[in-house]
Scaffold this motif. Structure first.
Motif, mmCIF file in Angstrom:
data_model
loop_
_atom_site.group_PDB
_atom_site.id
_atom_site.type_symbol
_atom_site.label_atom_id
_atom_site.label_comp_id
_atom_site.label_asym_id
_atom_site.label_seq_id
_atom_site.Cartn_x
_atom_site.Cartn_y
_atom_site.Cartn_z
ATOM 1 N N GLY A 75 50.844 59.729 79.397
ATOM 2 C CA GLY A 75 50.050 60.925 79.684
ATOM 3 C C GLY A 75 48.908 60.638 80.636
ATOM 4 O O GLY A 75 48.662 61.399 81.582
ATOM 5 N N ILE A 76 48.209 59.546 80.417
ATOM 6 C CA ILE A 76 47.091 59.190 81.299
ATOM 7 C C ILE A 76 47.600 58.874 82.695
ATOM 8 O O ILE A 76 47.008 59.297 83.697
ATOM 9 C CB ILE A 76 46.285 58.016 80.707
ATOM 10 N N ASP A 77 48.706 58.140 82.784
ATOM 11 C CA ASP A 77 49.277 57.820 84.094
ATOM 12 C C ASP A 77 49.642 59.102 84.845
ATOM 13 O O ASP A 77 49.347 59.240 86.037
ATOM 14 C CB ASP A 77 50.497 56.916 83.925
ATOM 15 N N ARG A 78 50.250 60.045 84.162
ATOM 16 C CA ARG A 78 50.610 61.320 84.810
ATOM 17 C C ARG A 78 49.367 62.068 85.270
ATOM 18 O O ARG A 78 49.346 62.641 86.369
ATOM 19 C CB ARG A 78 51.425 62.183 83.865
ATOM 20 N N LEU A 79 48.345 62.084 84.431
ATOM 21 C CA LEU A 79 47.107 62.779 84.802
ATOM 22 C C LEU A 79 46.444 62.154 86.021
ATOM 23 O O LEU A 79 46.025 62.855 86.943
ATOM 24 C CB LEU A 79 46.108 62.748 83.638
ATOM 25 N N MET A 80 46.322 60.842 86.021
ATOM 26 C CA MET A 80 45.659 60.160 87.130
ATOM 27 C C MET A 80 46.487 60.265 88.406
ATOM 28 O O MET A 80 45.946 60.460 89.491
ATOM 29 C CB MET A 80 45.398 58.689 86.779
ATOM 30 N N SER A 81 47.806 60.165 88.276
ATOM 31 C CA SER A 81 48.672 60.308 89.448
ATOM 32 C C SER A 81 48.575 61.712 90.031
ATOM 33 O O SER A 81 48.518 61.891 91.249
ATOM 34 C CB SER A 81 50.129 59.993 89.077
ATOM 35 N N ALA A 82 48.529 62.717 89.159
ATOM 36 C CA ALA A 82 48.369 64.097 89.625
ATOM 37 C C ALA A 82 47.013 64.273 90.304
ATOM 38 O O ALA A 82 46.906 64.959 91.321
ATOM 39 C CB ALA A 82 48.509 65.072 88.459
ATOM 40 N N GLN A 83 45.995 63.644 89.764
ATOM 41 C CA GLN A 83 44.652 63.732 90.361
ATOM 42 C C GLN A 83 44.673 63.168 91.779
ATOM 43 O O GLN A 83 44.132 63.759 92.708
ATOM 44 C CB GLN A 83 43.645 62.974 89.495
ATOM 45 N N LEU A 84 45.315 62.028 91.967
ATOM 46 C CA LEU A 84 45.384 61.405 93.295
ATOM 47 C C LEU A 84 46.222 62.225 94.269
ATOM 48 O O LEU A 84 45.941 62.236 95.464
ATOM 49 C CB LEU A 84 45.959 59.995 93.184
ATOM 50 N N ALA A 85 47.240 62.909 93.757
ATOM 51 C CA ALA A 85 48.136 63.689 94.613
ATOM 52 C C ALA A 85 47.655 65.123 94.827
ATOM 53 O O ALA A 85 48.278 65.874 95.568
ATOM 54 C CB ALA A 85 49.538 63.704 94.011
ATOM 55 N N GLY A 86 46.577 65.495 94.152
ATOM 56 C CA GLY A 86 46.077 66.860 94.288
ATOM 57 C C GLY A 86 46.864 67.872 93.490
ATOM 58 O O GLY A 86 46.808 69.065 93.753
ATOM 59 N N GLY A 87 47.601 67.416 92.510
ATOM 60 C CA GLY A 87 48.391 68.313 91.676
ATOM 61 C C GLY A 87 47.805 68.438 90.285
ATOM 62 O O GLY A 87 46.640 68.155 90.061
ATOM 63 N N ASN A 88 48.639 68.880 89.363
ATOM 64 C CA ASN A 88 48.193 68.946 87.969
ATOM 65 C C ASN A 88 49.310 68.454 87.067
ATOM 66 O O ASN A 88 50.456 68.386 87.464
ATOM 67 C CB ASN A 88 47.739 70.352 87.577
ATOM 68 N N ALA A 89 48.920 68.093 85.882
ATOM 69 C CA ALA A 89 49.869 67.635 84.863
ATOM 70 C C ALA A 89 49.401 68.239 83.555
ATOM 71 O O ALA A 89 48.892 67.551 82.681
ATOM 72 C CB ALA A 89 49.901 66.119 84.819
ATOM 73 N N ASP A 90 49.551 69.549 83.448
ATOM 74 C CA ASP A 90 48.970 70.266 82.319
ATOM 75 C C ASP A 90 49.515 69.839 80.965
ATOM 76 O O ASP A 90 48.778 69.817 79.983
ATOM 77 C CB ASP A 90 49.136 71.785 82.509
ATOM 78 N N ASN A 91 50.799 69.469 80.887
ATOM 79 C CA ASN A 91 51.333 68.988 79.610
ATOM 80 C C ASN A 91 50.642 67.698 79.191
ATOM 81 O O ASN A 91 50.287 67.520 78.025
ATOM 82 C CB ASN A 91 52.845 68.773 79.686
ATOM 83 N N ALA A 92 50.468 66.791 80.123
ATOM 84 C CA ALA A 92 49.784 65.537 79.832
ATOM 85 C C ALA A 92 48.319 65.792 79.495
ATOM 86 O O ALA A 92 47.763 65.169 78.595
ATOM 87 C CB ALA A 92 49.903 64.580 81.013
ATOM 88 N N LEU A 93 47.697 66.727 80.207
ATOM 89 C CA LEU A 93 46.301 67.059 79.928
ATOM 90 C C LEU A 93 46.132 67.586 78.516
ATOM 91 O O LEU A 93 45.203 67.205 77.799
ATOM 92 C CB LEU A 93 45.793 68.088 80.941
ATOM 93 N N GLU A 94 47.048 68.428 78.083
ATOM 94 C CA GLU A 94 46.989 68.968 76.726
ATOM 95 C C GLU A 94 47.098 67.849 75.690
ATOM 96 O O GLU A 94 46.350 67.809 74.719
ATOM 97 C CB GLU A 94 48.106 69.992 76.516
ATOM 98 N N ARG A 95 47.998 66.919 75.914
ATOM 99 C CA ARG A 95 48.179 65.792 74.976
ATOM 100 C C ARG A 95 46.937 64.914 74.927
ATOM 101 O O ARG A 95 46.475 64.527 73.858
ATOM 102 C CB ARG A 95 49.405 64.980 75.404
ATOM 103 N N VAL A 96 46.383 64.579 76.086
ATOM 104 C CA VAL A 96 45.189 63.738 76.132
ATOM 105 C C VAL A 96 44.012 64.463 75.482
ATOM 106 O O VAL A 96 43.252 63.866 74.711
ATOM 107 C CB VAL A 96 44.872 63.302 77.581
#
Length: 197
Positions: A75-96
């Motif tokens: 989840g953290i990897d998805r969130l940080m990767s989305a942050q760097l790419a300018g996207g979002n990872a709302d499922n991962a954000l909810e879990r974190v």
């Protein structure tokens, strides 16, 4: 497993600047091998990352802990990767966010053998408490504009590690100058030698 040792096989090759990024670096998605492959390795990481002090009883660490820390890592990897790419990872954000809402382990100051004050848990830390501490660190990183601006991914060819660039001028390119930076310098030298011959 007995008390955490901190001197086992956990290989601390670089300091990413945050415990949440250190967790991400334990996985194969970072370009390395799986470092949290069994409870003993997780216990070593908990000590090496300073989530728990040396000597903390970690007998409760089992395969369910390993699975839960791996899920948080993903989840953290998805969130940080989305942050760097300018996207979002709302499922991962909810879990974190769900994990960050839990209570972190309670700490107290005690004297070590030399008389210096060190952190020690009030009681044996539970899995949920330690997950909460790592998840809160991720939330802190993502919601702090200054820290978030320093989030980087290693530019090494085979490396995907994340780190915080706190260097002067924010020009750091690799997770580790000694490992990925050295590989790049060697590859650059070989290209120059081949171009001359």
């Amino acid at each position: 497993m007995a008390a955490g040792t901190g001197t086992g096989v956990y290989d601390r090759r670089f300091d990413p600047g945050r415990v949440c990024l250190d967790l991400v670096a334990t996985g194969p998605a970072s370009g390395a091998y799986e470092r949290l492959d069994r409870p003993a390795r997780l216990a070593e990481w908990l000590v090496a990352s300073r989530l728990v002090p040396y000597g903390t009883p970690l007998g409760a660490v089992d395969e369910t802990w390993v699975a839960r820390f791996r899920q948080l890592r993903t989840g953290i990897d998805r969130l940080m990767s989305a942050q760097l790419a300018g996207g979002n990872a709302d499922n991962a954000l909810e879990r974190v966010n769900t994990l960050a809402a839990g209570a972190p382990p309670g700490l107290r100051a005690v004297r070590d053998h030399g008389g210096a004050l060190v952190r020690a848990p009030i009681a044996d830390p539970g899995c949920g408490e330690l997950l909460a501490a790592v998840a809160r660190d991720a939330v802190d990183l993502l919601t702090d504009p200054v820290a978030r601006a320093g989030l980087r991914r290693c530019e090494g060819d085979a490396c995907r590690r994340l780190y915080l660039d706190t260097s002067r001028g924010r020009r750091r390119r690799w997770c580790s100058s000694e490992v990925c930076g050295n590989r790049e310098r060697v590859a650059r030298h070989r290209r120059r030698v081949r171009a001359v011959t």
